[in-house]
Design a protein around this motif. Structure first.
Motif, PDB file in Angstrom:
ATOM      1  N   ILE A 104       0.836  -1.194   0.000  1.00  0.00           N
ATOM      2  CA  ILE A 104       0.000   0.000   0.000  1.00  0.00           C
ATOM      3  C   ILE A 104       0.874   1.248   0.000  1.00  0.00           C
ATOM      4  O   ILE A 104       1.773   1.386   0.838  1.00  0.00           O
ATOM      5  CB  ILE A 104      -0.920   0.029   1.239  1.00  0.00           C
ATOM      6  CG1 ILE A 104      -1.737  -1.267   1.318  1.00  0.00           C
ATOM      7  CG2 ILE A 104      -1.836   1.243   1.211  1.00  0.00           C
ATOM      8  CD1 ILE A 104      -2.468  -1.441   2.638  1.00  0.00           C
ATOM      9  N   GLY A 105       0.621   2.154  -0.929  1.00  0.00           N
ATOM     10  CA  GLY A 105       1.328   3.418  -0.975  1.00  0.00           C
ATOM     11  C   GLY A 105       0.427   4.567  -0.560  1.00  0.00           C
ATOM     12  O   GLY A 105      -0.798   4.479  -0.673  1.00  0.00           O
ATOM     13  N   PHE A 106       1.029   5.639  -0.080  1.00  0.00           N
ATOM     14  CA  PHE A 106       0.242   6.817   0.307  1.00  0.00           C
ATOM     15  C   PHE A 106       1.154   8.034   0.330  1.00  0.00           C
ATOM     16  O   PHE A 106       2.359   7.931   0.534  1.00  0.00           O
ATOM     17  CB  PHE A 106      -0.420   6.631   1.678  1.00  0.00           C
ATOM     18  CG  PHE A 106       0.511   6.142   2.751  1.00  0.00           C
ATOM     19  CD1 PHE A 106       1.315   7.026   3.461  1.00  0.00           C
ATOM     20  CD2 PHE A 106       0.598   4.798   3.042  1.00  0.00           C
ATOM     21  CE1 PHE A 106       2.180   6.580   4.434  1.00  0.00           C
ATOM     22  CE2 PHE A 106       1.468   4.333   4.020  1.00  0.00           C
ATOM     23  CZ  PHE A 106       2.258   5.222   4.717  1.00  0.00           C
ATOM     24  N   THR A 107       0.553   9.187   0.097  1.00  0.00           N
ATOM     25  CA  THR A 107       1.298  10.438   0.208  1.00  0.00           C
ATOM     26  C   THR A 107       1.386  10.835   1.676  1.00  0.00           C
ATOM     27  O   THR A 107       0.643  10.328   2.514  1.00  0.00           O
ATOM     28  CB  THR A 107       0.605  11.562  -0.581  1.00  0.00           C
ATOM     29  OG1 THR A 107      -0.678  11.825   0.014  1.00  0.00           O
ATOM     30  CG2 THR A 107       0.417  11.171  -2.041  1.00  0.00           C
ATOM     31  N   SER A 108       2.283  11.763   1.977  1.00  0.00           N
ATOM     32  CA  SER A 108       2.453  12.184   3.373  1.00  0.00           C
ATOM     33  C   SER A 108       1.188  12.829   3.909  1.00  0.00           C
ATOM     34  O   SER A 108       0.807  12.612   5.067  1.00  0.00           O
ATOM     35  CB  SER A 108       3.634  13.149   3.491  1.00  0.00           C
ATOM     36  OG  SER A 108       3.463  14.280   2.634  1.00  0.00           O
ATOM     37  N   SER A 109       0.489  13.612   3.074  1.00  0.00           N
ATOM     38  CA  SER A 109      -0.734  14.254   3.553  1.00  0.00           C
ATOM     39  C   SER A 109      -1.853  13.236   3.744  1.00  0.00           C
ATOM     40  O   SER A 109      -2.684  13.363   4.645  1.00  0.00           O
ATOM     41  CB  SER A 109      -1.187  15.342   2.568  1.00  0.00           C
ATOM     42  OG  SER A 109      -1.534  14.796   1.310  1.00  0.00           O
ATOM     43  N   ALA A 110      -1.879  12.182   2.907  1.00  0.00           N
ATOM     44  CA  ALA A 110      -2.888  11.135   3.068  1.00  0.00           C
ATOM     45  C   ALA A 110      -2.697  10.397   4.387  1.00  0.00           C
ATOM     46  O   ALA A 110      -3.663  10.041   5.064  1.00  0.00           O
ATOM     47  CB  ALA A 110      -2.821  10.162   1.906  1.00  0.00           C
ATOM     48  N   ALA A 111      -1.440  10.176   4.754  1.00  0.00           N
ATOM     49  CA  ALA A 111      -1.152   9.471   5.995  1.00  0.00           C
ATOM     50  C   ALA A 111      -1.607  10.264   7.212  1.00  0.00           C
ATOM     51  O   ALA A 111      -1.910   9.688   8.266  1.00  0.00           O
ATOM     52  CB  ALA A 111       0.344   9.183   6.094  1.00  0.00           C
ATOM     53  N   LEU A 112      -1.671  11.589   7.074  1.00  0.00           N
ATOM     54  CA  LEU A 112      -2.073  12.430   8.207  1.00  0.00           C
ATOM     55  C   LEU A 112      -3.588  12.534   8.350  1.00  0.00           C
ATOM     56  O   LEU A 112      -4.083  12.940   9.394  1.00  0.00           O
ATOM     57  CB  LEU A 112      -1.471  13.827   8.059  1.00  0.00           C
ATOM     58  CG  LEU A 112       0.029  13.916   8.332  1.00  0.00           C
ATOM     59  CD1 LEU A 112       0.558  15.287   7.953  1.00  0.00           C
ATOM     60  CD2 LEU A 112       0.319  13.619   9.799  1.00  0.00           C
ATOM     61  N   HIS A 113      -4.325  12.179   7.294  1.00  0.00           N
ATOM     62  CA  HIS A 113      -5.782  12.219   7.400  1.00  0.00           C
ATOM     63  C   HIS A 113      -6.238  11.057   8.286  1.00  0.00           C
ATOM     64  O   HIS A 113      -5.742   9.939   8.175  1.00  0.00           O
ATOM     65  CB  HIS A 113      -6.417  12.107   6.016  1.00  0.00           C
ATOM     66  CG  HIS A 113      -7.857  12.513   6.011  1.00  0.00           C
ATOM     67  ND1 HIS A 113      -8.861  11.727   6.544  1.00  0.00           N
ATOM     68  CD2 HIS A 113      -8.471  13.627   5.531  1.00  0.00           C
ATOM     69  CE1 HIS A 113     -10.024  12.339   6.396  1.00  0.00           C
ATOM     70  NE2 HIS A 113      -9.809  13.496   5.789  1.00  0.00           N
ATOM     71  N   THR A 114      -7.187  11.308   9.155  1.00  0.00           N
ATOM     72  CA  THR A 114      -7.617  10.279  10.110  1.00  0.00           C
ATOM     73  C   THR A 114      -8.154   9.028   9.423  1.00  0.00           C
ATOM     74  O   THR A 114      -8.096   7.933   9.983  1.00  0.00           O
ATOM     75  CB  THR A 114      -8.706  10.843  11.039  1.00  0.00           C
ATOM     76  OG1 THR A 114      -9.795  11.361  10.247  1.00  0.00           O
ATOM     77  CG2 THR A 114      -8.148  11.965  11.901  1.00  0.00           C
ATOM     78  N   PHE A 115      -8.669   9.181   8.204  1.00  0.00           N
ATOM     79  CA  PHE A 115      -9.286   8.038   7.522  1.00  0.00           C
ATOM     80  C   PHE A 115      -8.282   6.939   7.219  1.00  0.00           C
ATOM     81  O   PHE A 115      -8.558   5.753   7.430  1.00  0.00           O
ATOM     82  CB  PHE A 115      -9.943   8.496   6.211  1.00  0.00           C
ATOM     83  CG  PHE A 115     -10.516   7.365   5.407  1.00  0.00           C
ATOM     84  CD1 PHE A 115     -11.728   6.797   5.748  1.00  0.00           C
ATOM     85  CD2 PHE A 115      -9.833   6.859   4.308  1.00  0.00           C
ATOM     86  CE1 PHE A 115     -12.254   5.738   5.015  1.00  0.00           C
ATOM     87  CE2 PHE A 115     -10.342   5.801   3.576  1.00  0.00           C
ATOM     88  CZ  PHE A 115     -11.566   5.244   3.927  1.00  0.00           C
ATOM     89  N   VAL A 116      -7.094   7.307   6.718  1.00  0.00           N
ATOM     90  CA  VAL A 116      -6.135   6.301   6.257  1.00  0.00           C
ATOM     91  C   VAL A 116      -5.584   5.448   7.407  1.00  0.00           C
ATOM     92  O   VAL A 116      -5.637   4.218   7.331  1.00  0.00           O
ATOM     93  CB  VAL A 116      -5.005   6.961   5.446  1.00  0.00           C
ATOM     94  CG1 VAL A 116      -3.921   5.942   5.108  1.00  0.00           C
ATOM     95  CG2 VAL A 116      -5.562   7.563   4.166  1.00  0.00           C
ATOM     96  N   PRO A 117      -5.043   6.029   8.491  1.00  0.00           N
ATOM     97  CA  PRO A 117      -4.561   5.164   9.574  1.00  0.00           C
ATOM     98  C   PRO A 117      -5.672   4.349  10.220  1.00  0.00           C
ATOM     99  O   PRO A 117      -5.453   3.201  10.616  1.00  0.00           O
ATOM    100  CB  PRO A 117      -3.931   6.157  10.570  1.00  0.00           C
ATOM    101  CG  PRO A 117      -4.408   7.497  10.170  1.00  0.00           C
ATOM    102  CD  PRO A 117      -4.718   7.450   8.729  1.00  0.00           C
TER     103      PRO A 117
END
Length: 303
Positions: free
Chosen positions: A96-109
């Motif tokens: 799974i890949g993600f951008t740094s801003s995506a990782a900070l959104h509560t949804f992704v973690p």
């Protein structure tokens, strides 16, 4: 190679203590079972069963084979179950890949945590990078899925679905005039027209980069870019150092940062930060990818 069928027959005979009874349990005739056992003894070249007036017992070598056969049959049963779990997307590996801003959104973690709870036998390999690099990795088969900030039209190999959309905020140095009271109203781009601007490199965040410049064009002017940063997180560091202001997704406000104040943007700017889930167009045969994407959809409905 010894057939599992022979090992199973041998174990059944020993546990039943009788070839006649074992034949009943295995739903075969006694003569074929006897020939199967004789073939097993011939293969090893040693007696495995001692024939008694009533029934059979294992020889010393047969006792050793009994223990080993039970272990092999148990492992084979586990392998069969593992294959079924893999076919259902419940075991294996997903990248799974993600951008740094995506990782900070509560949804992704929260999604990743829920995925591990439901599918503990699936190992997850995580990769953080810019949207462009992530999409290229998905196309190349180096990643299975990726959370990115931009939709592309020149990669027909990809299938992309919008997951969510969040507003953009202005990041300004602490003590900046824009952050001083009574700065209670959302900012317009016109309010930022004369401000030095810190922006992340287009290669690192093409979707957000283009969206910001497009909003400025609609407002009738161009931002005064004084510095470009490799990542969104480094943008905030530069803002905190007083080099200028920046515009970032709302999820970045969770990161905070020394000397940074976040201010909302007016809705008329039409600036937002979408989040897309990308996968290969030909990946629908993968049960693991399908179950992951299905979970993404289900988690969106409960938000």
């Amino acid at each position: 190679m010894i057939e599992l069928k022979r090992l199973n027959a041998f174990v059944t005979v020993v546990e039943a203590g009788s070839i006649t009874r074992a034949a009943e349990l295995l739903f075969i005739q006694q003569p074929p079972l006897t020939r199967l056992l004789q073939g097993l003894e011939q293969e090893f070249g040693i007696p495995l069963l001692q024939r008694l007036p009533r029934g059979v017992i294992p020889t010393e070598a047969g006792e050793v084979l009994l223990q080993e056969a039970r272990a092999v049959l148990a492992r084979a049963a586990q392998l069969n179950a593992a294959m079924h779990r893999a076919a259902q997307g419940e075991q294996g590996r997903i990248r799974i890949g993600f951008t740094s801003s995506a990782a900070l959104h509560t949804f992704v973690p929260a999604l990743l945590r829920r995925y591990r709870e439901i599918y503990p036998a699936v190992s997850t390999q995580l990769e953080e990078s810019g949207s462009g690099e992530l999409l290229a990795a998905v196309v190349a088969g180096e990643l299975d899925v990726a959370f990115v900030r931009m939709r592309v039209k020149d990669m027909p190999e990809l299938e992309m679905e919008k997951v969510l959309e969040e507003p953009m905020w202005v990041a300004v140095p602490a003590g900046h005039k824009l952050a001083s009271p009574p700065a209670s109203q959302p900012l317009r781009l016109e309010d930022l027209s004369n401000e030095p601007f810190v922006l992340y490199r287009r290669r690192a965040g093409q979707g957000l980069y283009d969206a910001i410049l497009g909003a400025y064009v609609r407002a009738g002017f161009s931002p005064h870019i004084v510095q470009e940063a490799p990542r969104l997180t480094s943008c905030l560091s530069l803002v905190g150092a007083g080099l200028g202001i920046s515009i970032v997704p709302e999820s970045m406000t969770r990161l905070g940062g020394d000397g940074v104040v976040f201010l909302p943007l007016d809705a008329t700017t039409q600036l937002s930060a979408p989040l897309y889930l990308a996968r290969r167009e030909d990946s629908h045969s993968s049960a693991i990818i399908n179950t992951f994407c299905d979970l993404v959809k289900s988690q969106l409905t409960v938000r």
